[in-house]
Design a protein around this motif. Sequence first.
Motif, PDB file in Angstrom:
ATOM      1  N   LEU A  95       0.818  -1.214   0.000  1.00 29.17           N
ATOM      2  CA  LEU A  95       0.000   0.000   0.000  1.00 29.17           C
ATOM      3  C   LEU A  95       0.853   1.266   0.000  1.00 29.17           C
ATOM      4  CD1 LEU A  95      -2.731  -1.068   2.604  1.00 29.17           C
ATOM      5  CD2 LEU A  95      -2.894  -1.168   0.106  1.00 29.17           C
ATOM      6  N   ASP A  96       2.169   1.107  -0.028  1.00 30.37           N
ATOM      7  CA  ASP A  96       3.124   2.219  -0.019  1.00 30.37           C
ATOM      8  C   ASP A  96       2.835   3.173   1.145  1.00 30.37           C
ATOM      9  OD1 ASP A  96       5.343   3.597  -0.896  1.00 30.37           O
ATOM     10  OD2 ASP A  96       4.230   4.838  -2.319  1.00 30.37           O
ATOM     11  N   LEU A  97       2.783   2.606   2.339  1.00 33.53           N
ATOM     12  CA  LEU A  97       2.513   3.382   3.555  1.00 33.53           C
ATOM     13  C   LEU A  97       3.836   3.929   4.066  1.00 33.53           C
ATOM     14  CD1 LEU A  97      -0.015   0.906   5.239  1.00 33.53           C
ATOM     15  CD2 LEU A  97      -0.489   2.784   3.648  1.00 33.53           C
ATOM     16  N   PHE A  98       4.262   5.035   3.496  1.00 32.72           N
ATOM     17  CA  PHE A  98       5.635   5.496   3.678  1.00 32.72           C
ATOM     18  C   PHE A  98       5.867   6.256   4.973  1.00 32.72           C
ATOM     19  CE2 PHE A  98       3.501   8.911   1.335  1.00 32.72           C
ATOM     20  CZ  PHE A  98       3.885  10.041   2.043  1.00 32.72           C
ATOM     21  N   ALA A  99       4.811   6.730   5.625  1.00 32.70           N
ATOM     22  CA  ALA A  99       4.976   7.548   6.830  1.00 32.70           C
ATOM     23  C   ALA A  99       4.392   6.831   8.038  1.00 32.70           C
ATOM     24  CB  ALA A  99       4.303   8.910   6.656  1.00 32.70           C
ATOM     25  N   ASN A 100       5.252   6.521   9.000  1.00 38.36           N
ATOM     26  CA  ASN A 100       4.800   5.957  10.264  1.00 38.36           C
ATOM     27  C   ASN A 100       4.804   7.092  11.294  1.00 38.36           C
ATOM     28  OD1 ASN A 100       6.050   3.493  12.637  1.00 38.36           O
ATOM     29  ND2 ASN A 100       3.970   4.132  12.233  1.00 38.36           N
ATOM     30  N   ILE A 101       3.612   7.489  11.733  1.00 37.28           N
ATOM     31  CA  ILE A 101       3.448   8.629  12.638  1.00 37.28           C
ATOM     32  C   ILE A 101       3.173   8.092  14.036  1.00 37.28           C
ATOM     33  CG2 ILE A 101       2.283  10.826  13.018  1.00 37.28           C
ATOM     34  CD1 ILE A 101       3.615  10.575  10.261  1.00 37.28           C
ATOM     35  N   ARG A 102       4.089   8.372  14.974  1.00 40.45           N
ATOM     36  CA  ARG A 102       3.977   7.824  16.329  1.00 40.45           C
ATOM     37  C   ARG A 102       4.044   8.938  17.380  1.00 40.45           C
ATOM     38  NH1 ARG A 102       7.257   2.094  16.842  1.00 40.45           N
ATOM     39  NH2 ARG A 102       6.148   0.999  15.175  1.00 40.45           N
ATOM     40  N   PRO A 103       2.907   9.392  17.871  1.00 39.24           N
ATOM     41  CA  PRO A 103       2.912  10.376  18.960  1.00 39.24           C
ATOM     42  C   PRO A 103       3.289   9.718  20.291  1.00 39.24           C
ATOM     43  CG  PRO A 103       0.798  10.301  17.778  1.00 39.24           C
ATOM     44  CD  PRO A 103       1.552   9.085  17.411  1.00 39.24           C
ATOM     45  N   SER A 104       3.941  10.471  21.145  1.00 42.26           N
ATOM     46  CA  SER A 104       4.200  10.057  22.525  1.00 42.26           C
ATOM     47  C   SER A 104       3.954  11.264  23.420  1.00 42.26           C
ATOM     48  CB  SER A 104       5.638   9.569  22.709  1.00 42.26           C
ATOM     49  OG  SER A 104       5.865   8.377  21.998  1.00 42.26           O
ATOM     50  N   ARG A 105       3.206  11.051  24.493  1.00 44.94           N
ATOM     51  CA  ARG A 105       2.918  12.144  25.427  1.00 44.94           C
ATOM     52  C   ARG A 105       2.691  11.561  26.806  1.00 44.94           C
ATOM     53  NH1 ARG A 105      -3.295  13.845  25.774  1.00 44.94           N
ATOM     54  NH2 ARG A 105      -2.409  14.237  27.841  1.00 44.94           N
ATOM     55  N   THR A 106       2.847  12.401  27.804  1.00 48.36           N
ATOM     56  CA  THR A 106       2.592  11.982  29.172  1.00 48.36           C
ATOM     57  C   THR A 106       1.125  12.226  29.526  1.00 48.36           C
ATOM     58  OG1 THR A 106       3.437  14.153  29.860  1.00 48.36           O
ATOM     59  CG2 THR A 106       4.939  12.274  30.004  1.00 48.36           C
ATOM     60  N   TYR A 107       0.663  11.485  30.532  1.00 48.35           N
ATOM     61  CA  TYR A 107      -0.714  11.576  31.001  1.00 48.35           C
ATOM     62  C   TYR A 107      -0.723  11.800  32.503  1.00 48.35           C
ATOM     63  CZ  TYR A 107      -2.356   9.624  26.547  1.00 48.35           C
ATOM     64  OH  TYR A 107      -2.638   9.415  25.216  1.00 48.35           O
ATOM     65  N   ALA A 108      -1.611  12.659  32.957  1.00 47.77           N
ATOM     66  CA  ALA A 108      -1.809  12.840  34.390  1.00 47.77           C
ATOM     67  C   ALA A 108      -2.248  11.514  34.999  1.00 47.77           C
ATOM     68  CB  ALA A 108      -2.860  13.917  34.641  1.00 47.77           C
ATOM     69  N   GLY A 109      -1.635  11.144  36.098  1.00 40.86           N
ATOM     70  CA  GLY A 109      -1.975   9.899  36.749  1.00 40.86           C
ATOM     71  C   GLY A 109      -1.046   8.753  36.427  1.00 40.86           C
ATOM     72  N   VAL A 110      -0.214   8.917  35.385  1.00 43.14           N
ATOM     73  CA  VAL A 110       0.753   7.874  35.033  1.00 43.14           C
ATOM     74  C   VAL A 110       2.146   8.366  35.420  1.00 43.14           C
ATOM     75  CG1 VAL A 110       1.736   6.469  33.189  1.00 43.14           C
ATOM     76  CG2 VAL A 110      -0.682   7.123  33.107  1.00 43.14           C
ATOM     77  N   PRO A 111       2.801   7.696  36.356  1.00 38.60           N
ATOM     78  CA  PRO A 111       4.125   8.163  36.790  1.00 38.60           C
ATOM     79  C   PRO A 111       5.139   8.137  35.644  1.00 38.60           C
ATOM     80  CG  PRO A 111       3.233   6.516  38.306  1.00 38.60           C
ATOM     81  CD  PRO A 111       2.355   6.505  37.091  1.00 38.60           C
ATOM     82  N   ASN A 112       5.984   9.149  35.603  1.00 48.31           N
ATOM     83  CA  ASN A 112       7.099   9.133  34.663  1.00 48.31           C
ATOM     84  C   ASN A 112       8.282   9.826  35.325  1.00 48.31           C
ATOM     85  OD1 ASN A 112       7.759  11.943  33.284  1.00 48.31           O
ATOM     86  ND2 ASN A 112       5.525  11.884  33.601  1.00 48.31           N
ATOM     87  N   LYS A 113       9.478   9.522  34.839  1.00 50.46           N
ATOM     88  CA  LYS A 113      10.702  10.011  35.477  1.00 50.46           C
ATOM     89  C   LYS A 113      11.384  11.115  34.684  1.00 50.46           C
ATOM     90  CE  LYS A 113      11.557   5.521  37.647  1.00 50.46           C
ATOM     91  NZ  LYS A 113      12.519   4.386  37.813  1.00 50.46           N
ATOM     92  N   VAL A 114      10.745  11.570  33.609  1.00 51.47           N
ATOM     93  CA  VAL A 114      11.432  12.523  32.723  1.00 51.47           C
ATOM     94  C   VAL A 114      10.675  13.832  32.567  1.00 51.47           C
ATOM     95  CG1 VAL A 114      12.616  10.712  31.446  1.00 51.47           C
ATOM     96  CG2 VAL A 114      10.347  11.451  30.693  1.00 51.47           C
ATOM     97  N   GLY A 115       9.566  14.017  33.266  1.00 51.25           N
ATOM     98  CA  GLY A 115       8.774  15.231  33.138  1.00 51.25           C
ATOM     99  C   GLY A 115       7.768  15.141  32.012  1.00 51.25           C
ATOM    100  N   ASP A 116       6.875  16.108  31.953  1.00 51.01           N
ATOM    101  CA  ASP A 116       5.827  16.107  30.941  1.00 51.01           C
ATOM    102  C   ASP A 116       6.401  16.397  29.557  1.00 51.01           C
ATOM    103  OD1 ASP A 116       4.003  15.650  32.938  1.00 51.01           O
ATOM    104  OD2 ASP A 116       3.395  17.744  33.124  1.00 51.01           O
ATOM    105  N   PHE A 117       5.861  15.732  28.556  1.00 47.59           N
ATOM    106  CA  PHE A 117       6.259  16.004  27.180  1.00 47.59           C
ATOM    107  C   PHE A 117       5.156  15.586  26.219  1.00 47.59           C
ATOM    108  CE2 PHE A 117       7.735  11.643  27.853  1.00 47.59           C
ATOM    109  CZ  PHE A 117       7.421  10.999  26.666  1.00 47.59           C
ATOM    110  N   ASP A 118       5.228  16.112  25.018  1.00 45.73           N
ATOM    111  CA  ASP A 118       4.266  15.819  23.952  1.00 45.73           C
ATOM    112  C   ASP A 118       5.021  15.973  22.633  1.00 45.73           C
ATOM    113  OD1 ASP A 118       2.270  15.726  22.052  1.00 45.73           O
ATOM    114  OD2 ASP A 118       1.019  17.274  22.956  1.00 45.73           O
TER     115      ASP A 118
END
Length: 353
Positions: A95-118
């Motif tokens: 299908l020539d799906l040439f672009a893989n778009i992968r967002p990553s973001r933090t959510y309130a209530g989920v612990p993380n060690k690197v601070g908020d990001f989007d």
Amino acid sequence: MKLVLLPGDGIGPEIAAATRVVIEAAAARFGLTLEIEEDLAGHASLKKHGATVTPELLSRVRAADGLILGPTATFDFKDAARGEINPSMYFRKNLDLFANIRPSRTYAGVPNKVGDFDLVIVRENTEGFYTDRNMAQGDGEILVTPDVSIALRRITRHCCERIARSAFELAMTRRRRLTFVHKANVLKISDGMFLDICRAMAADYPEVETDDVLIDAMMAHVVRKPSRFDVIVTTNMYGDILSDLTAELSGSLGLGGSINAGAEHAMAQASHGSAPDIAGQDVANPMSLILSTAQLFDWFGSRSGDAAYVAAAAGIDKAIEACVGRGEATRDVGGRLGTGATGAAVAAAVAGL
């Protein structure tokens, strides 16, 4: 919108069922006209049809408006001559799906060690170190002798240009910052071409601030301070590894949505694998596939001009954020629910928007 849904292997049927509950709720809430056709891919298709995917299935997918592919047991499929075809590769390539778009973001209530990001990683999807996509016939990985193996990496101007433009266009809709990730100090010709093309294209987007980072340094930067990044564009394998890292930094790979998009077709696909060790236990997180399907809705709505699908995508994102914050999620993100109940909770949140 006509969708083909392929549940896949391992935890795939469980998270696909949860995803279907959510998208049916979104259809009712936002007035979408959806037609969902389920079919087989992976081990179930191999058992029934003698192949993990078939040309007939590809024809049905081509005729649809989008594909939802559940995780498949890719590592099990070693011999294409015996029908053991990697379904993800098969659809991306055909299908020539040439672009893989992968967002990553933090959510309130989920612990993380690197601070908020989007942030969002835009990964080239059809060449690079993935040797099964590099040849018109055959494979780019060769066993020369029992003790010598060679893998060919293909980088083309055409693929670099279209993934760079996709990343710039996305950056224009966000915070207008774009980072090129490469290893041009060592791979001077291939990564050098990628970097040169990205830099040249920046002239078409003067509103976008750009920089570039070596892939090894990038791994340190996203751990140290991921909030400094907005949109990241890179080649195939770098993007695959980097996007798994950023999804995990957000709290769980189960929160990593992913869409594979081309000029005419798109496929929603969870960022994680089929996890056979937890299949059938009602513990798998369905949110990655749900978020991926929301991306598919947004792609279709933007392409077709149907604002209802764009609104539905935003609504699903909002519902997931609310559910995660309330603990109405699986245990890997601090929740208390199983797979099916998580899908039901997100569906209820969508219905209540």
